[in-house]
Design a protein around this motif. Structure first.
Motif, PDB file in Angstrom:
ATOM      1  N   ASN A 118       0.783  -1.245   0.000  1.00  0.00           N
ATOM      2  CA  ASN A 118       0.000   0.000   0.000  1.00  0.00           C
ATOM      3  C   ASN A 118       0.809   1.287   0.000  1.00  0.00           C
ATOM      4  N   VAL A 119       2.066   1.219   0.435  1.00  0.00           N
ATOM      5  CA  VAL A 119       2.863   2.437   0.548  1.00  0.00           C
ATOM      6  C   VAL A 119       3.552   2.759  -0.779  1.00  0.00           C
ATOM      7  N   ASN A 120       3.537   4.039  -1.137  1.00  0.00           N
ATOM      8  CA  ASN A 120       4.267   4.501  -2.316  1.00  0.00           C
ATOM      9  C   ASN A 120       5.747   4.517  -1.955  1.00  0.00           C
ATOM     10  N   LEU A 121       6.394   3.376  -2.125  1.00  0.00           N
ATOM     11  CA  LEU A 121       7.785   3.221  -1.717  1.00  0.00           C
ATOM     12  C   LEU A 121       8.701   4.160  -2.495  1.00  0.00           C
ATOM     13  N   ASN A 174      15.467   8.942   1.179  1.00  0.00           N
ATOM     14  CA  ASN A 174      16.714   8.191   1.103  1.00  0.00           C
ATOM     15  C   ASN A 174      16.701   7.103   0.039  1.00  0.00           C
ATOM     16  N   ASN A 175      15.839   7.276  -0.987  1.00  0.00           N
ATOM     17  CA  ASN A 175      15.792   6.309  -2.085  1.00  0.00           C
ATOM     18  C   ASN A 175      15.677   4.883  -1.549  1.00  0.00           C
ATOM     19  N   LEU A 176      14.779   4.706  -0.597  1.00  0.00           N
ATOM     20  CA  LEU A 176      14.612   3.402   0.051  1.00  0.00           C
ATOM     21  C   LEU A 176      14.231   2.325  -0.953  1.00  0.00           C
ATOM     22  N   VAL A 177      13.472   2.713  -1.980  1.00  0.00           N
ATOM     23  CA  VAL A 177      13.041   1.722  -2.958  1.00  0.00           C
ATOM     24  C   VAL A 177      14.221   1.164  -3.741  1.00  0.00           C
ATOM     25  N   GLU A 200      -2.498   5.616 -10.192  1.00  0.00           N
ATOM     26  CA  GLU A 200      -2.684   6.451  -9.013  1.00  0.00           C
ATOM     27  C   GLU A 200      -2.633   5.617  -7.739  1.00  0.00           C
ATOM     28  N   GLU A 201      -3.202   4.419  -7.786  1.00  0.00           N
ATOM     29  CA  GLU A 201      -3.271   3.561  -6.605  1.00  0.00           C
ATOM     30  C   GLU A 201      -1.969   2.818  -6.348  1.00  0.00           C
ATOM     31  N   MET A 202      -1.319   2.321  -7.411  1.00  0.00           N
ATOM     32  CA  MET A 202      -0.220   1.378  -7.220  1.00  0.00           C
ATOM     33  C   MET A 202       1.040   1.701  -8.022  1.00  0.00           C
ATOM     34  N   GLY A 203       1.091   2.885  -8.615  1.00  0.00           N
ATOM     35  CA  GLY A 203       2.239   3.208  -9.453  1.00  0.00           C
ATOM     36  C   GLY A 203       3.562   3.231  -8.716  1.00  0.00           C
ATOM     37  N   GLY A 204       3.535   3.540  -7.401  1.00  0.00           N
ATOM     38  CA  GLY A 204       4.779   3.652  -6.653  1.00  0.00           C
ATOM     39  C   GLY A 204       5.093   2.478  -5.753  1.00  0.00           C
ATOM     40  N   VAL A 205       4.262   1.418  -5.767  1.00  0.00           N
ATOM     41  CA  VAL A 205       4.560   0.253  -4.927  1.00  0.00           C
ATOM     42  C   VAL A 205       5.659  -0.571  -5.576  1.00  0.00           C
ATOM     43  N   ILE A 206       6.307  -1.410  -4.788  1.00  0.00           N
ATOM     44  CA  ILE A 206       7.503  -2.087  -5.273  1.00  0.00           C
ATOM     45  C   ILE A 206       7.216  -3.039  -6.432  1.00  0.00           C
ATOM     46  N   GLY A 207       5.988  -3.567  -6.510  1.00  0.00           N
ATOM     47  CA  GLY A 207       5.655  -4.489  -7.589  1.00  0.00           C
ATOM     48  C   GLY A 207       5.676  -3.839  -8.960  1.00  0.00           C
ATOM     49  N   ASN A 208       5.560  -2.520  -9.027  1.00  0.00           N
ATOM     50  CA  ASN A 208       5.579  -1.806 -10.310  1.00  0.00           C
ATOM     51  C   ASN A 208       6.943  -1.195 -10.604  1.00  0.00           C
ATOM     52  N   LEU A 209       7.956  -1.584  -9.837  1.00  0.00           N
ATOM     53  CA  LEU A 209       9.275  -0.968  -9.964  1.00  0.00           C
ATOM     54  C   LEU A 209      10.358  -2.008 -10.202  1.00  0.00           C
ATOM     55  N   THR A 210      11.377  -1.611 -10.921  1.00  0.00           N
ATOM     56  CA  THR A 210      12.534  -2.477 -11.129  1.00  0.00           C
ATOM     57  C   THR A 210      13.759  -1.610 -11.360  1.00  0.00           C
ATOM     58  N   LEU A 211      14.884  -2.235 -11.678  1.00  0.00           N
ATOM     59  CA  LEU A 211      16.133  -1.504 -11.904  1.00  0.00           C
ATOM     60  C   LEU A 211      16.536  -1.556 -13.366  1.00  0.00           C
ATOM     61  N   ARG A 226       3.150  -9.435  -8.277  1.00  0.00           N
ATOM     62  CA  ARG A 226       4.599  -9.231  -8.137  1.00  0.00           C
ATOM     63  C   ARG A 226       4.920  -8.590  -6.783  1.00  0.00           C
ATOM     64  N   THR A 227       4.065  -7.694  -6.306  1.00  0.00           N
ATOM     65  CA  THR A 227       4.286  -7.090  -4.986  1.00  0.00           C
ATOM     66  C   THR A 227       4.235  -8.161  -3.903  1.00  0.00           C
ATOM     67  N   GLU A 228       3.276  -9.058  -3.989  1.00  0.00           N
ATOM     68  CA  GLU A 228       3.180 -10.148  -3.008  1.00  0.00           C
ATOM     69  C   GLU A 228       4.430 -11.018  -3.040  1.00  0.00           C
ATOM     70  N   GLN A 229       4.920 -11.301  -4.226  1.00  0.00           N
ATOM     71  CA  GLN A 229       6.113 -12.140  -4.372  1.00  0.00           C
ATOM     72  C   GLN A 229       7.341 -11.447  -3.769  1.00  0.00           C
ATOM     73  N   LEU A 230       7.532 -10.184  -4.135  1.00  0.00           N
ATOM     74  CA  LEU A 230       8.698  -9.458  -3.637  1.00  0.00           C
ATOM     75  C   LEU A 230       8.594  -9.216  -2.134  1.00  0.00           C
ATOM     76  N   ALA A 231       7.388  -9.034  -1.628  1.00  0.00           N
ATOM     77  CA  ALA A 231       7.195  -8.837  -0.187  1.00  0.00           C
ATOM     78  C   ALA A 231       7.662 -10.071   0.585  1.00  0.00           C
ATOM     79  N   GLN A 232       7.324 -11.253   0.082  1.00  0.00           N
ATOM     80  CA  GLN A 232       7.759 -12.478   0.747  1.00  0.00           C
ATOM     81  C   GLN A 232       9.272 -12.619   0.722  1.00  0.00           C
TER      82      GLN A 232
END
Length: 399
Positions: A150-153, A158-161, A208-219, A264-270
């Motif tokens: 739920n958090v926009n990581l 500090n660029n925690l994401v 708007e809801e999930m654009g900043g969660v970790i499941g929508n992010l990569t390197l 993907r967020t659930e997977q990365l969270a685990q």
């Protein structure tokens, strides 16, 4: 917590109390200067400790350095083993990362570190002492996973994401990777074009809801090239990425939508739960008698306060009611405008001023409600201390 202005007078007191001469003092300062250099550069000579320190430094959590000064000194004298230091560092790393992801306050860390540096209370078992002190405020797996969902990581300090993504990649390769020039890539871009809206009709709402969660992010190291291309085009580039975390996206997700982000967020969270685990406290619950910061999360039912400490000023107490009254008297004397800040908070105004069953008239003539349980008194004082920006300066002692 030591006020910065008092450091030198306190050091002089320590200097004379320990019977040091100038050579001893300089040798002592030099030894700890070396430890400080090792910490800020994450080069301690202990291979497994260094990446943990890099992560702690990335989180800008140098408040824990005094604890590591102590541990490094004890390692150098053989009082503890390198394995002991690595174990407590891993626990501290997990605690700090979970605390920041869950957006919980960190202003109680100063006093916690002071407590950790009390060797006598550790009784030689530094892991048990650390776990016992952190246990009450250590976010559990569910809270941690919920926050990641739920958090926009991406927006956190500090660029925690980026740290989260780097440690996920490191866990796959088991190597330390240089990602200094890498960027965080939004799979569904921050700015959607018409192609995205055509390919995914409800893209705006999802973004708007999930654009900043970790499941929508990569390197990626080619963020500019990717821009806001649609997923079908990005996927072709992801397939050849040298980042395994990014290659997996192309291999596992034929399309990109809300369900993909959630999965993907659930997977990365685990995975992050495993990387930053919550330790098991194998000891019985520690007696909580003694001094605590006002921000600590503990159940003080059945305990009695003996002292309230604000900015090194001790106020003797004999009840929780007296503690609330004394605190309210103090903050008025500190700045009379504080009461306006408190009344500006609807819940505090309602509980303290609007409805009064057992009122107390303070020295300034203001009447406040005082009929609260011990835990509610603590919650009220903690919230008021934060509003008045003195939470770091308030503690209390119980028996």
């Amino acid at each position: 917590m030591i006020n910065r202005a008092k450091i030198y007078p306190l050091y002089k007191e320590f200097y004379h109390g320990q019977g040091l001469d100038s050579e001893d003092a300089l040798a002592d300062l030099y030894r700890f200067a070396i430890f400080y250099d090792q910490l800020i550069h994450a080069e301690t000579g202990i291979q497994e400790l260094n990446p943990i320190l890099r992560h702690i430094n990335a989180m800008d959590s140098r408040v824990v350095y005094p604890y590591f000064f102590m541990m490094l000194e004890m390692t150098s004298t053989g009082e503890v083993s390198q394995d002991d230091v690595i174990e407590v560092a891993q626990i501290m790393e997990s605690y700090l990362f979970r605390l920041k992801v869950c957006q919980l306050p960190t202003n109680g860390l100063n006093r916690m570190v002071i407590a950790l540096c009390d060797k006598a209370k550790a009784v030689g078992d530094y892991r048990a002492r650390l776990v016992s002190l952190l246990n009450a405020s250590f976010p559990d797996d569910k809270k941690f996973a919920d926050s990641l969902m739920n958090v926009n990581l991406y927006s956190l300090r500090n660029n925690l994401v980026k740290l989260a993504l780097v440690v996920l990649e490191e866990s796959r390769t088991k190597e330390t990777i240089d990602f200094d020039d890498a960027q965080v890539e939004h799979i569904m871009p921050q700015r959607l074009n018409n192609d995205w809206r055509i390919e995914l009709p409800n893209a705006n709402r999802i973004n708007e809801e999930m654009g900043g969660v970790i499941g929508n992010l990569t390197l990626t190291k080619y963020n500019q090239e990717m821009g806001n291309k649609v997923y079908s085009e990005k996927k072709e580039v992801y397939q050849t990425s040298n980042v395994s975390l990014t290659r997996e996206i192309a291999a596992e997700y034929p399309t990109w939508n809300k369900e993909s982000i959630v999965k993907r967020t659930e997977q990365l969270a685990q995975e992050l739960i495993s990387i930053f685990p919550r330790p098991v406290d194998t000891l019985q619950v520690e007696d909580i008698s003694g001094e605590h910061t006002i921000t600590e999360s503990i159940d003080i039912t059945g305990k009695k306060p003996t002292r309230l400490t604000i900015s090194d000023e001790d106020i003797p107490l004999d009840s929780w009611r007296k503690m609330l009254i004394s605190f309210m008297e103090y903050i008025w004397q500190l700045d009379s405008r504080n009461y306006e800040k408190i009344k500006g908070d609807s819940s505090l105004n309602k509980m303290l001023f609007a409805s009064q069953r057992v009122p107390e008239i303070l020295d300034n003539g203001t009447s406040i409600e005082t009929n609260f349980s011990a835990n509610v008194v603590l919650a009220l004082i903690s919230k008021i201390a934060e509003i008045c920006d003195i939470a770091d300066e308030v503690s209390y002692t119980i028996k």
